[in-house]
Design a protein around this motif. Structure first.
Motif, mmCIF file in Angstrom:
data_model
loop_
_atom_site.group_PDB
_atom_site.id
_atom_site.type_symbol
_atom_site.label_atom_id
_atom_site.label_comp_id
_atom_site.label_asym_id
_atom_site.label_seq_id
_atom_site.Cartn_x
_atom_site.Cartn_y
_atom_site.Cartn_z
ATOM 1 N N ALA A 60 83.223 -52.323 -17.340
ATOM 2 C CA ALA A 60 82.022 -51.736 -17.453
ATOM 3 C C ALA A 60 80.642 -52.929 -18.536
ATOM 4 O O ALA A 60 81.173 -53.720 -18.304
ATOM 5 C CB ALA A 60 82.085 -51.023 -19.250
ATOM 6 N N TYR A 61 79.534 -52.715 -18.045
ATOM 7 C CA TYR A 61 78.729 -53.697 -18.826
ATOM 8 C C TYR A 61 77.559 -52.484 -19.477
ATOM 9 O O TYR A 61 77.168 -51.364 -19.024
ATOM 10 C CB TYR A 61 77.512 -53.418 -17.128
ATOM 11 C CG TYR A 61 78.320 -54.892 -15.993
ATOM 12 C CD1 TYR A 61 78.529 -55.976 -16.846
ATOM 13 C CD2 TYR A 61 79.506 -54.269 -14.983
ATOM 14 C CE1 TYR A 61 79.996 -56.917 -15.607
ATOM 15 C CE2 TYR A 61 79.862 -54.814 -14.126
ATOM 16 C CZ TYR A 61 79.958 -55.754 -14.626
ATOM 17 O OH TYR A 61 80.675 -57.471 -13.601
ATOM 18 N N TYR A 62 77.232 -53.485 -20.222
ATOM 19 C CA TYR A 62 76.300 -52.191 -21.242
ATOM 20 C C TYR A 62 74.840 -53.513 -21.116
ATOM 21 O O TYR A 62 74.732 -55.057 -20.730
ATOM 22 C CB TYR A 62 76.872 -53.270 -22.513
ATOM 23 C CG TYR A 62 78.092 -52.224 -22.848
ATOM 24 C CD1 TYR A 62 78.173 -51.026 -22.901
ATOM 25 C CD2 TYR A 62 79.396 -53.097 -22.344
ATOM 26 C CE1 TYR A 62 79.439 -50.418 -23.131
ATOM 27 C CE2 TYR A 62 80.333 -52.209 -22.770
ATOM 28 C CZ TYR A 62 79.960 -49.860 -22.755
ATOM 29 O OH TYR A 62 81.636 -49.678 -22.873
ATOM 30 N N GLU A 63 73.444 -53.105 -21.729
ATOM 31 C CA GLU A 63 72.538 -53.625 -21.736
ATOM 32 C C GLU A 63 71.734 -52.758 -23.047
ATOM 33 O O GLU A 63 71.826 -51.603 -23.404
ATOM 34 C CB GLU A 63 71.464 -53.402 -19.974
ATOM 35 C CG GLU A 63 71.188 -52.040 -20.066
ATOM 36 C CD GLU A 63 70.695 -52.321 -18.758
ATOM 37 O OE1 GLU A 63 69.315 -53.025 -18.613
ATOM 38 O OE2 GLU A 63 70.530 -51.932 -17.537
ATOM 39 N N GLU A 64 70.368 -53.890 -23.804
ATOM 40 C CA GLU A 64 69.714 -52.768 -23.978
ATOM 41 C C GLU A 64 68.899 -51.931 -23.401
ATOM 42 O O GLU A 64 67.643 -51.790 -22.548
ATOM 43 C CB GLU A 64 68.791 -53.628 -24.645
ATOM 44 C CG GLU A 64 67.653 -52.955 -25.847
ATOM 45 C CD GLU A 64 66.913 -53.480 -27.120
ATOM 46 O OE1 GLU A 64 66.515 -53.575 -27.320
ATOM 47 O OE2 GLU A 64 67.332 -55.004 -27.086
ATOM 48 N N HIS A 65 68.472 -50.409 -23.239
ATOM 49 C CA HIS A 65 67.952 -49.731 -22.897
ATOM 50 C C HIS A 65 66.294 -49.212 -23.450
ATOM 51 O O HIS A 65 66.764 -48.856 -25.176
ATOM 52 C CB HIS A 65 68.533 -47.995 -22.671
ATOM 53 C CG HIS A 65 69.680 -48.343 -21.550
ATOM 54 N ND1 HIS A 65 69.573 -48.952 -20.546
ATOM 55 C CD2 HIS A 65 70.736 -48.439 -21.895
ATOM 56 C CE1 HIS A 65 70.943 -48.645 -19.321
ATOM 57 N NE2 HIS A 65 71.722 -48.801 -20.239
ATOM 58 N N ASP A 66 65.411 -49.220 -22.303
ATOM 59 C CA ASP A 66 64.127 -49.016 -23.868
ATOM 60 C C ASP A 66 63.864 -49.745 -24.583
ATOM 61 O O ASP A 66 63.554 -48.546 -25.791
ATOM 62 C CB ASP A 66 63.747 -47.496 -22.907
ATOM 63 C CG ASP A 66 63.770 -47.199 -21.595
ATOM 64 O OD1 ASP A 66 63.509 -47.717 -20.999
ATOM 65 O OD2 ASP A 66 64.666 -45.957 -21.833
ATOM 66 N N GLY A 67 64.545 -50.578 -25.159
ATOM 67 C CA GLY A 67 64.117 -50.853 -26.537
ATOM 68 C C GLY A 67 65.202 -49.995 -27.648
ATOM 69 O O GLY A 67 65.112 -50.593 -28.774
ATOM 70 N N TYR A 81 69.976 -65.090 -21.864
ATOM 71 C CA TYR A 81 71.150 -63.943 -23.303
ATOM 72 C C TYR A 81 70.501 -64.430 -23.729
ATOM 73 O O TYR A 81 69.636 -65.373 -24.585
ATOM 74 C CB TYR A 81 72.457 -64.152 -22.936
ATOM 75 C CG TYR A 81 73.259 -63.734 -21.819
ATOM 76 C CD1 TYR A 81 73.189 -62.162 -21.492
ATOM 77 C CD2 TYR A 81 74.701 -63.704 -21.074
ATOM 78 C CE1 TYR A 81 73.778 -61.234 -20.700
ATOM 79 C CE2 TYR A 81 74.719 -63.609 -20.473
ATOM 80 C CZ TYR A 81 74.444 -62.015 -19.919
ATOM 81 O OH TYR A 81 75.133 -61.456 -18.847
ATOM 82 N N SER A 82 70.142 -63.570 -25.061
ATOM 83 C CA SER A 82 69.665 -63.272 -26.431
ATOM 84 C C SER A 82 70.688 -63.687 -27.892
ATOM 85 O O SER A 82 72.111 -63.505 -27.011
ATOM 86 C CB SER A 82 69.053 -62.571 -26.535
ATOM 87 O OG SER A 82 69.266 -61.325 -26.611
ATOM 88 N N THR A 83 70.031 -64.231 -28.522
ATOM 89 C CA THR A 83 71.277 -64.206 -29.461
ATOM 90 C C THR A 83 71.891 -62.278 -29.892
ATOM 91 O O THR A 83 72.923 -62.210 -30.260
ATOM 92 C CB THR A 83 70.674 -64.242 -30.908
ATOM 93 O OG1 THR A 83 69.677 -64.414 -31.797
ATOM 94 C CG2 THR A 83 70.853 -66.204 -31.014
ATOM 95 N N LEU A 84 71.220 -61.445 -29.594
ATOM 96 C CA LEU A 84 71.724 -60.061 -30.242
ATOM 97 C C LEU A 84 72.415 -59.705 -28.943
ATOM 98 O O LEU A 84 73.192 -58.685 -29.158
ATOM 99 C CB LEU A 84 69.997 -59.342 -29.354
ATOM 100 C CG LEU A 84 70.713 -57.669 -29.444
ATOM 101 C CD1 LEU A 84 71.105 -57.339 -30.912
ATOM 102 C CD2 LEU A 84 69.564 -57.038 -29.334
ATOM 103 N N ASP A 85 72.061 -60.245 -27.557
ATOM 104 C CA ASP A 85 73.356 -60.245 -26.992
ATOM 105 C C ASP A 85 74.671 -60.735 -26.942
ATOM 106 O O ASP A 85 75.323 -60.402 -26.629
ATOM 107 C CB ASP A 85 72.826 -60.782 -25.368
ATOM 108 C CG ASP A 85 71.009 -60.400 -24.828
ATOM 109 O OD1 ASP A 85 71.602 -58.882 -24.568
ATOM 110 O OD2 ASP A 85 70.906 -60.480 -24.000
ATOM 111 N N ALA A 86 74.703 -62.136 -27.731
ATOM 112 C CA ALA A 86 76.215 -62.303 -27.979
ATOM 113 C C ALA A 86 76.613 -61.848 -29.256
ATOM 114 O O ALA A 86 77.735 -62.016 -29.193
ATOM 115 C CB ALA A 86 75.317 -64.451 -28.451
ATOM 116 N N VAL A 87 75.730 -61.038 -30.580
ATOM 117 C CA VAL A 87 76.001 -60.376 -31.478
ATOM 118 C C VAL A 87 77.400 -59.232 -31.060
ATOM 119 O O VAL A 87 78.706 -59.122 -30.867
ATOM 120 C CB VAL A 87 75.164 -60.005 -31.812
ATOM 121 C CG1 VAL A 87 75.613 -59.106 -32.886
ATOM 122 C CG2 VAL A 87 74.835 -60.727 -32.701
ATOM 123 N N VAL A 88 76.358 -58.337 -29.362
ATOM 124 C CA VAL A 88 77.624 -57.013 -28.705
ATOM 125 C C VAL A 88 78.596 -58.138 -27.992
ATOM 126 O O VAL A 88 79.373 -57.233 -27.892
ATOM 127 C CB VAL A 88 76.410 -57.172 -27.773
ATOM 128 C CG1 VAL A 88 76.876 -55.689 -27.007
ATOM 129 C CG2 VAL A 88 74.807 -56.352 -27.912
#
Length: 506
Positions: A246-253, A323-330
């Motif tokens: 499984a991979y995750y990303e932020e979609h369209d804000g 990566y951003s810190t938001l990615d690290a939180v996730v």
């Protein structure tokens, strides 16, 4: 939700899911992009050892706390002939890898990888090619790695310099065979039958090995559920694990849904467990199939142009997300999901280890640095010991576009009964601070050792993590008057690791 909500996380040391398998904190090295060449291996680098492996990478691998590494793929394995990567390097062929449209020089193969893994104290997890190869090739690789001496392939290994067997115990039966992108993609029924035959042959070579059958390559696959059911009907008697990716990303804000990725992972895991158990009941099996979550991470697939757009090259960049810190939180939230299912998820592999959607980045011939995701993974790998506690979370609801309402606070916790050490991992998905009371009445002599956190920001992905940049920073805590609780205020969009000592041991 209000401007400043409150939540309760209740811990009970008598209620747990059992021991967190140390193999949960694995990673993945694929012959893709710069993961191997100019990643772990670069003979001309100033830090390279006598075998050509980068010493600076090895140091960060140890710091990251990786316990297991899956190799050599990934999509790469479905077109790979492992015999190309053994013997004299001068005589090894250069092959066109169809998975990632690159030239594979085969300068690193099975023996080199095993030497690298052994020297760095990580367990190897090897994948066999069930895309374009088959039963005999898989059995031959087990023979090459695990038979001490006296056979064609064991003697070939000895002549190649590895006198003692590699003793590889964990094997993947192919990779993502449900995916149309896979070289050799097939149906669930065809794959299940092939996996069963390969498993039988491999176990005839070494009865002690553990085997992982391919599960769905994502929750969104149209064959999800049906694939697991069909494969386990045919191969369940011969395997120990079913894989998950499984991979995750932020979609369209949609930041809210991205922050709830752990809730999506929970649903995925629980769906696979239910399917595996249903097949087991129907087949009257006493053996329980566990889960190998051997590919997971944040990956911005929407940014990837596809292999067709890539030039054919040697070790050219592939999916080097910054990566951003938001990615690290996730990533921290996803780790909590894995810990909260430690009774069934026994193996994990963050994909990948170096350069390719990785916590560690390198420059050819030059520098190395940690991405923000490095810090959350390293903190959990270091602190999560012993049993996975059942955490009871009472928190406000948090609305998301993709997953509906989920708790604003997610939590996982571990307790080491040998030492009394406790670790609690908390994610605040809300856009404002949340005060959390961690209740721990069953832990005598509780003393908070540290509380470190990372908050998301709006600066976006960084090019480089330096000593002055991203780090976990201290967060204030306060103890209740009776010593049975600890309170802390979680910043918006943040992840926190609390470590505590107690006198509660077995």
């Amino acid at each position: 939700m209000t401007e400043h909500d409150a939540a309760i996380v209740a811990l009970d040391r008598e209620h747990h899911r059992g021991v967190v398998d140390r193999r949960l904190f694995g990673s993945f090295v694929e012959h893709m992009g710069r993961c191997v060449y100019t990643g772990i291996y670069e003979p001309g680098h100033p830090s390279a050892d006598a075998e050509g492996f980068r010493g600076d990478v090895s140091a960060l691998v140890r710091e990251l706390g990786v316990t297991l590494v899956r190799y050599p793929g990934g999509n790469f394995v479905s077109g790979y002939d492992w015999r190309d990567g053994i013997g004299s390097r001068e005589q090894r062929p250069r092959r066109l890898d169809l998975a990632w449209r690159s030239i594979e020089t085969n300068q690193v193969g099975t023996d080199e990888f095993m030497s690298w893994a052994r020297a760095r104290g990580v367990e190897p997890m090897l994948a066999v090619n069930l895309g374009t190869a088959g039963v005999l090739d898989a059995a031959a690789l087990v023979e090459y790695c695990n038979v001490p001496e006296g056979t064609e392939w064991s003697e070939r290994r000895r002549r190649n310099g590895a006198d003692k067997p590699h003793e590889v115990k964990l094997w993947c039966l192919g990779n993502e065979m449900d995916g149309p992108w896979q070289t050799g993609h097939t149906t669930a029924e065809q794959y299940g039958a092939l996996a069963a035959e390969a498993a039988k042959a491999m176990r005839l070579v070494d009865p002690e090995i553990e085997l992982v059958a391919c599960g769905s390559s994502s929750h969104e696959m149209p064959t999800f559920g049906y694939w697991e059911s069909s494969v386990l009907e045919l191969a369940g008697d011969y395997v120990d694990y079913i894989s998950m990716h499984a991979y995750y990303e932020e979609h369209d804000g949609d930041r809210a849904s991205f922050l709830a990725s752990g809730a999506s992972m929970d649903d995925f895991i629980e769906g696979v467990i239910a399917t595996a158990d249903a097949v087991g009941v129907r087949r009257r099996r006493t053996k329980r199939i566990n889960i190998s979550f051997d590919e997971w991470n944040v990956w911005y697939q929407s940014r990837y142009p596809g292999s067709e757009a890539m030039p054919i090259d040697i070790a050219g960049p592939r999916i080097e997300d910054q990566y951003s810190t938001l990615d690290a939180v996730v990533v921290g939230d996803l780790l909590s999901s894995l810990i909260n299912h430690a009774d069934r998820v026994k193996i994990g592999a963050l994909a990948q280890l170096v350069n390719v959607i990785a916590p560690i980045m390198t420059e050819p011939g030059g520098a190395i640095w940690r991405q923000p995701t490095f810090h959350t993974f390293a903190a959990v790998a270091a602190a999560a010991r012993g049993n996975s506690l059942v955490t009871r979370v009472t928190a406000p609801g948090f609305g998301t576009r993709r997953y509906g309402e989920v708790p604003a606070v997610a939590a996982s916790a571990t307790h080491d009964p040998a030492t009394g050490d406790v670790a609690v991992f908390l994610t605040n998905r809300a856009e404002h601070a949340v005060t959390v009371e961690v209740r721990h009445p069953g832990f005598d002599g509780w003393s908070t050792v540290s509380a470190l956190h990372l908050s998301a920001d709006d600066r976006g992905p960084r090019e480089r993590d330096t000593a002055a940049d991203v780090r976990l920073t201290p967060l204030a805590t306060s103890a209740s008057d009776d010593g049975r609780g600890t309170t802390l205020t979680l910043p918006p969009h943040s992840w926190t690791a609390v470590r505590a000592a107690s006198t509660s041991t077995d």
